[in-house]
Design a protein around this motif. Structure first.
Motif, PDB file in Angstrom:
ATOM      1  N   PRO A  17      11.556  58.576  14.971  1.00 13.70           N
ATOM      2  CA  PRO A  17      12.937  58.320  15.427  1.00 13.70           C
ATOM      3  C   PRO A  17      13.016  57.971  16.911  1.00 13.70           C
ATOM      4  O   PRO A  17      13.951  57.289  17.327  1.00 13.70           O
ATOM      5  N   THR A  18      12.052  58.421  17.703  1.00 17.25           N
ATOM      6  CA  THR A  18      12.068  58.085  19.126  1.00 17.25           C
ATOM      7  C   THR A  18      11.460  56.710  19.383  1.00 17.25           C
ATOM      8  O   THR A  18      11.488  56.229  20.511  1.00 17.25           O
ATOM      9  N   ASN A  29      23.354  60.145  27.362  1.00 14.17           N
ATOM     10  CA  ASN A  29      23.880  61.501  27.269  1.00 14.17           C
ATOM     11  C   ASN A  29      25.152  61.458  26.407  1.00 14.17           C
ATOM     12  O   ASN A  29      25.912  60.489  26.478  1.00 14.17           O
ATOM     13  N   TYR A  39      20.672  55.997  21.180  1.00  5.97           N
ATOM     14  CA  TYR A  39      19.991  57.251  20.906  1.00  5.97           C
ATOM     15  C   TYR A  39      20.677  58.308  21.776  1.00  5.97           C
ATOM     16  O   TYR A  39      20.420  58.399  22.973  1.00  5.97           O
ATOM     17  N   GLU A  48      20.766  65.084  24.456  1.00  4.15           N
ATOM     18  CA  GLU A  48      20.865  65.966  25.633  1.00  4.15           C
ATOM     19  C   GLU A  48      19.588  65.914  26.469  1.00  4.15           C
ATOM     20  O   GLU A  48      19.453  66.643  27.441  1.00  4.15           O
ATOM     21  N   ARG A  49      18.652  65.083  26.065  1.00  2.00           N
ATOM     22  CA  ARG A  49      17.424  64.954  26.853  1.00  2.00           C
ATOM     23  C   ARG A  49      17.600  64.023  28.045  1.00  2.00           C
ATOM     24  O   ARG A  49      16.632  63.715  28.741  1.00  2.00           O
ATOM     25  N   LEU A  50      18.825  63.542  28.250  1.00  2.12           N
ATOM     26  CA  LEU A  50      19.074  62.643  29.381  1.00  2.12           C
ATOM     27  C   LEU A  50      20.338  63.080  30.092  1.00  2.12           C
ATOM     28  O   LEU A  50      21.324  63.435  29.451  1.00  2.12           O
TER      29      LEU A  50
END
Lengths: 264, 904
Positions: B753-754, B771, B800, B803-805
């Motif tokens: 998926p990434t 985000n 995409y 919360e990783r950004l």
């Protein structure tokens, strides 16, 4: 072979490299390992599947990965559900779907809640992890375990597996007696940062309590309570006997409370 | 179509089930992480790590280990391949392989060339004979008409790890024999800031990154905190090194070392190894660094003695930080408005750093080292390390790629003979002196005196007389003349940065033909939409590409020649990078070549034949003989060649005294007078004397490192007027699922998926991270097709939402395959570099800025998509492989020409 092996999956050691998922495809796509399995299609099936989970919100976020695969259960529900008797257990108790007997009805996939059985549209059969039975015949490890560099995937014997019987989790009903056990699957966390009243500085070393558990803020003013179940929690921030801050939250997912200002 | 004619150099057919060894690294310069490749029925069956002790007793190669804080680290007894290695066979058998020579259907060398159709035209299959006839005749015509420098050679960068069949550089000698050519000189593309900035503080030739000698044992013993500053050890090492960095990260944690990740994204390593994530806005690190220095100066928490004895120009630096120079003290509050980190966290980081022995980890520097003004944060990092006693136990800068020497090494390393260009030393070796500016690929390049190689191959008879700095190619094509400083030699010394060069060089023609064996400019370099405009001009009469895969710049070529992968070739390999043990190995041919492909070297041989130069070009030395001679020159083993071929590999014995070598800068730390740095003062230059002397008025790279808000070169800050229209700072990393442009067609990787986001139209889009807050503001949901854009163009992507950004930022990996809807304007493939900043790093810095730039992201609506479909219907209805995505058939006028198994 005496005694069934168990796949121990230590989530705390999984960095999400995907080598297990890819090595599985390397072994099974385009390669025919009959009588144990027909070739896996190029895309769409994952006999070993990495799933990524992110918990929390910026900047308190943690990732973990769950490598999901067939648990080769002692009393497999898929086998019980198969009307064609295409699913069988080998002497070493690996659970296999005979590719030449499978009628493609899909009862096995419905029966197994782990979602590890896939339909091969072209061949009209269902397929899943074979534990690399063809390699086991020569005393070799399954490819996923062989490709895991970090020790997240290990194949252990029955005695070793028993040590983790309590702690290990699985994705199938316990009464099926799964032989894939997952350790250290993260639960929920409650986290935040403690700052002074005007927000100019973090506060280090202040005591934070959550339902009887206690920690102190680190050099960034952060506190983390890991391993929480969904429940109601009261956070108290204390200095000596003084309560400086208190808040009750209903925890349904990992929660970053953000910056909390106190009169330190 | 003319009758099929195979080249005479078709490699041997392979027979029998067996295993071969192949280095799987994608660096190109070496062949790291060898795997055992099982071959059955003429097909690649599987790839597994190479076991060092498979046939050798470990005692024979001196097992080593590290001990620290009561714990022990033993390197694994086998190589540590990356995900790319386990899925390598998907690339070998990719439907994206170029299978036979191709010609652009509407390019006629004797008539209309339709250069403006490049990027839109389809291709037809032609024979090797026809292709090489055309190439030979064009080379002669262009040389005669304009002079030899009219031929431009692009032959650098990463690729498959090969030796005799080296992926890049093969045409150089042939062109040299024809009288010369213009060479593309690679800029320091992944470490711009270190080379153009940090070198002026601490020297550290050739890269500008810290000496790594034995840092790992010292760090594991003495470091209390590691700052992973824009560094992702779970990603950047994948194509270069493998999984050893990941293992070390787990050990760092077990040793109790605090791991702090500073990056706009919670990168893959940060997600699993971070104790603390500090999300900073892209490219704003210099502001936070200055504020850290401010806190240390205010609180007196830096190593004052060290600064007195080990640094130069600290007073000027202090004056700037405290605001005495410009009236602006660089307080955490000042920095916070620029970098998006709260003053409290900046202060906390400064205090933790002052309190704990801290080292800084890098991949190569991440997005922040390849953005606008990246010299400044690179220099500031060295200054900050200096303020905390750089070189003392536990205080280092280190990286986990290209890290030979940071742990155990063999007493003697092997040598790879680079036959093809027989002048380019192995990666990491400093190049020639700048005065002979084009010598790196010239006749004069030094040969190993022990080597028999030089005796048997003719040297390049004439050095190229003209070069173009790679990052300025778009300007050279569109707006010559172009001037720049430095990079006359790849990895050239600091002094070269003061030399000025020009295109066109005196007495040389502009370029009219391009020959590329590294066709990835579009997806890896800067503002490539302008490059595309440049190569569609009529004055570029002929573009020739040779490559294994139909991708990126190939789509603009007039003729494309099919290159085999290393699995189809016989070669030698040397792994110095996996981190455990070094191996030297024989790479047997695994499978028959796909289609009519041959190696890069053999491609050039075919062209040479048509020019009557084959005998001289090849030295009449067939490939097997080249391999044997290379083996004899390798320098590490006396084993007879036949025995080596049978055993297939040797493990280089570890130097028993490896851990007695001094640690990196420990000697400088102990005695800076006796062990000076390679700077004018021999010390850490907080005030860089070289810059002061040569560029006294450069406001974008002044003698003391500065925060550059905006300048004549760039306007890419959130304070810029442009930010009103383009409010998000784009962060672009080295890819999680690619090694630069390599591996984008790997069907198994594309399922992650990434890696790709499947759009509602079934197309697999390159992910654009947002985000949730930024997505919500724009009405964007996870999986939506979005357009990422600025004045330079439009790139489509798949949203995409994560919360990783952090907010204020968008994120896309570089290197996705270009898929033009409107060439030079709109791309569907996700090649984000098409809209990166046009200009160099700064006024006098010949680097590129391909991260930390302004964009806006919007959802693509149906009307917009329909409008594009009307403009270019083929872009939307061409063949598309469910696994690999874009494939050879996508670009063929008649897909029935695809090579089939029975043609063997």
């Amino acid at each position: 072979m005496s005694g069934q092996k168990t796949l121990l999956v230590d989530i705390a050691r999984c960095s999400g490299c995907y080598n297990c998922q890819l090595a599985c495809k390397d072994e099974h796509v385009d390669n025919d390992w009959r009588p144990y399995s027909a070739p896996q299609p190029n895309v769409g099936q994952f006999w070993m599947k990495i799933q990524e989970y992110a918990r929390g919100t910026v900047p308190k976020v943690k990732l973990h990965y769950i490598p999901l695969t067939c648990a080769h259960c002692e009393d497999p529900g898929c086998m019980a559900a198969c009307p064609a008797q295409a699913i069988y257990k080998r002497e070493d108790e690996l659970v296999l779907i005979d590719p030449d007997k499978c009628t493609g009805c899909g009862a096995c996939a419905v029966a197994c809640p782990a979602g590890v059985i896939y339909k091969n549209e072209k061949l009209g059969i269902f397929q899943k992890c074979t534990g690399c039975a063809h390699l086991a015949d020569h005393g070799e490890k399954p490819r996923c375990v062989d490709a895991c560099h970090s020790g997240a995937l290990k194949l252990v014997d029955a005695d070793e597996a028993r040590k983790y019987a309590e702690e290990g989790e699985s994705f199938v009903p316990a009464e099926w007696k799964p032989h894939a056990l997952y350790l250290h699957i993260p639960k929920l966390f409650l986290a935040g940062a403690v700052l002074n009243q005007d927000g100019s500085d973090v506060v280090e070393g202040v005591t934070c309590r959550v339902n009887g558990r206690e920690t102190v803020t680190d050099g960034f003013g952060d506190f983390w309570f890991e391993g929480l179940a969904a429940d109601t929690y009261t956070l108290e921030i204390r200095s000596g006997s003084r309560t400086l801050y208190s808040r009750t939250v209903e925890l349904t997912q990992s929660l970053n409370l953000g910056d909390i200002r106190i009169d330190a | 179509m003319t009758e099929e004619k195979r080249p005479k150099l078709t490699p041997k057919k392979v027979e029998g089930d067996r295993f071969c060894i192949k280095g799987t690294e994608l660096n190109g310069g070496s062949c790291g992480n060898p795997c055992q490749i099982d071959v059955k029925d003429g097909k690649i069956l599987r790839s597994r790590p190479l076991q060092f002790n498979k046939i050798y007793d470990p005692a024979s190669f001196h097992p080593w280990h590290m001990e620290a804080r009561g714990q022990r680290f033993d390197p694994p007894m086998r190589t540590l391949p990356s995900p790319f290695a386990y899925s390598y066979k998907k690339r070998v058998y990719s439907p994206n392989r170029v299978q036979y020579p191709l010609k652009r259907v509407d390019w006629d060398p004797n008539g209309e060339r339709n250069t403006d159709k490049r990027g839109l035209s389809l291709y037809e299959r032609i024979s090797w004979d026809e292709a090489t006839d055309i190439i030979a005749s064009e080379l002669k015509r262009i040389g005669k008409q304009y002079g030899p420098e009219a031929v431009f050679l692009q032959a650098d960068m990463h690729g498959e790890g090969k030796s005799v069949h080296n992926a890049h550089g093969a045409p150089a000698k042939l062109l040299s024999m024809l009288g010369g050519y213009t060479i593309q000189m690679r800029n320091m593309d992944s470490w711009e800031g270190w080379a153009w900035g940090a070198k002026h503080v601490w020297g550290m030739e050739p890269l500008g990154q810290c000496d790594l000698s034995n840092v790992m044992p010292d760090i594991t013993k003495n470091t209390e905190m590691i700052l992973f500053w824009g560094c992702d050890p779970e990603v950047t090492p994948l194509g270069m090194t493998g999984m050893m960095p990941s293992q070390l990260c787990y050990w760092f944690k077990e040793l109790g070392i605090e791991c702090v990740f500073i990056s706009p994204d919670l990168n893959y390593a940060g997600g699993v190894h971070a104790d603390k994530w500090i999300p900073i806005l892209p490219g704003t690190d210099a502001a936070m660094q200055l504020a850290i220095a401010y806190v240390w100066l205010q609180e007196g928490t830096y190593d004052k003695e060290y600064v007195k004895t080990h640094t130069f120009g600290f007073d000027e630096f202090r004056a700037y930080v405290l605001g005495q120079e410009d009236g602006e003290p660089k307080t955490p509050e000042w920095a916070s408005g620029k970098c998006g980190v709260t003053p409290a966290v900046i202060r906390a980081l400064a205090r933790q750093w002052a309190k704990k022995r801290t080292s800084i980890a890098h991949g190569n520097g991440g997005g922040t080292i390849r953005g606008p003004y990246s010299t400044e944060n690179a220099r500031l990092e060295v200054c900050l390390l200096g303020m905390q006693g750089l070189g003392k136990p536990g205080v280092h800068q280190f990286k986990m790629i290209e890290w030979v020497g940071s742990m155990a090494v063999p007493k003697k390393g092997a040598k790879l003979a680079w036959w093809v260009d027989d002048v380019r030393p192995p990666a990491g070796t400093p190049m020639d002196s700048p005065q002979r500016f084009i010598t790196p690929l010239s006749a004069e390049a030094p040969m190993d005196p022990d080597s028999k190689v030089g005796k048997l191959t003719a040297r390049h008879p004439r050095a190229p007389q003209q070069m173009i700095a790679k990052n300025l190619l778009h300007d050279a094509l569109l707006n010559p003349p172009v001037e720049w400083y430095g990079i006359s030699s790849f990895m050239g010394p600091r002094s070269d940065q003061f030399n000025k060069y020009q295109y066109p060089a005196q007495g040389c023609s502009e370029i009219h033909m391009i020959w590329t064996d590294s066709p990835c400019w579009t997806t890896c370099w800067n503002d490539s939409n302008q490059f595309i405009k440049g190569i569609r001009q009529p004055k570029i009469e002929f573009i020739l590409a040779q490559h294994p895969w139909m991708e990126n710049d190939c789509l603009f070529a007039d003729i494309i020649l099919p290159v085999s992968t290393k699995y189809e070739e016989e070669d030698l390999g040397y792994d110095s990078t996996c981190g455990a043990y070094q191996t030297y190995f024989y790479e047997n041919q695994c499978i028959d070549p796909i289609g009519e492909s041959v190696s890069d070297y053999e491609v050039v041989c075919e062209v040479a034949k048509k020019l009557g130069l084959y005998e001289v070009y090849s030295g009449n030395t067939p490939v097997p003989e080249r391999i044997e001679l290379s083996y004899e020159c390798n320098g590490v083993t006396d084993m007879p060649f036949e025995e080596f071929k049978e055993k297939q590999y040797v493990v280089l014995p570890t130097d028993p005294d490896w851990d007695k070598r001094p640690t990196a800068l420990s000697e400088f730390y102990a005695d800076p007078e006796k062990h000076p740095l390679d700077t004018p003062s021999g010390k850490l230059e907080f005030f860089s004397q070289g810059l002061h002397k040569h560029f006294p008025n450069d406001e974008e790279r002044p003698p003391v490192p500065h925060w550059i808000e905006n300048g004549v070169t760039h306007s890419e800050r959130i304070s810029s007027e442009r930010a009103e229209k383009y409010p998000l700072l784009m962060m672009s990393n080295h890819g999680r699922w690619r090694m630069h442009a390599q591996n984008d067609d790997n069907a198994w990787c594309r399922e992650a998926p990434t890696c790709k986001v499947k759009g509602r139209d079934g197309y697999f889009y390159e992910p654009c991270w947002l985000n949730p807050e930024e997505a919500k503001k724009r009405g964007i949901r996870h999986g939506d097709i979005v357009k990422v854009f600025n004045e330079r163009g439009v790139v489509l992507a798949g949203a995409y939402v994560t919360e990783r950004l952090r907010t204020g930022t968008a994120y896309m990996d570089h290197g996705a395959r270009y898929d033009p809807i409107i060439p030079g304007e709109v791309d569907r493939g996700g090649a984000i570099n098409t809209i990166t900043p046009h200009n160099r790093t700064s006024k006098n810095v010949t680097g590129m800025a391909v991260s930390s730039f302004l964009v806006e992201v919007q959802k693509v609506n149906d009307e917009e998509m329909d409008a594009w479909k009307r403009i270019n219907p083929h872009a939307f209805d061409k063949p598309y492989d469910e696994g690999a995505g874009l494939c050879l058939a996508s670009w063929l006028a008649d897909p029935s020409w695809l090579w089939k198994e029975e043609e063997k």
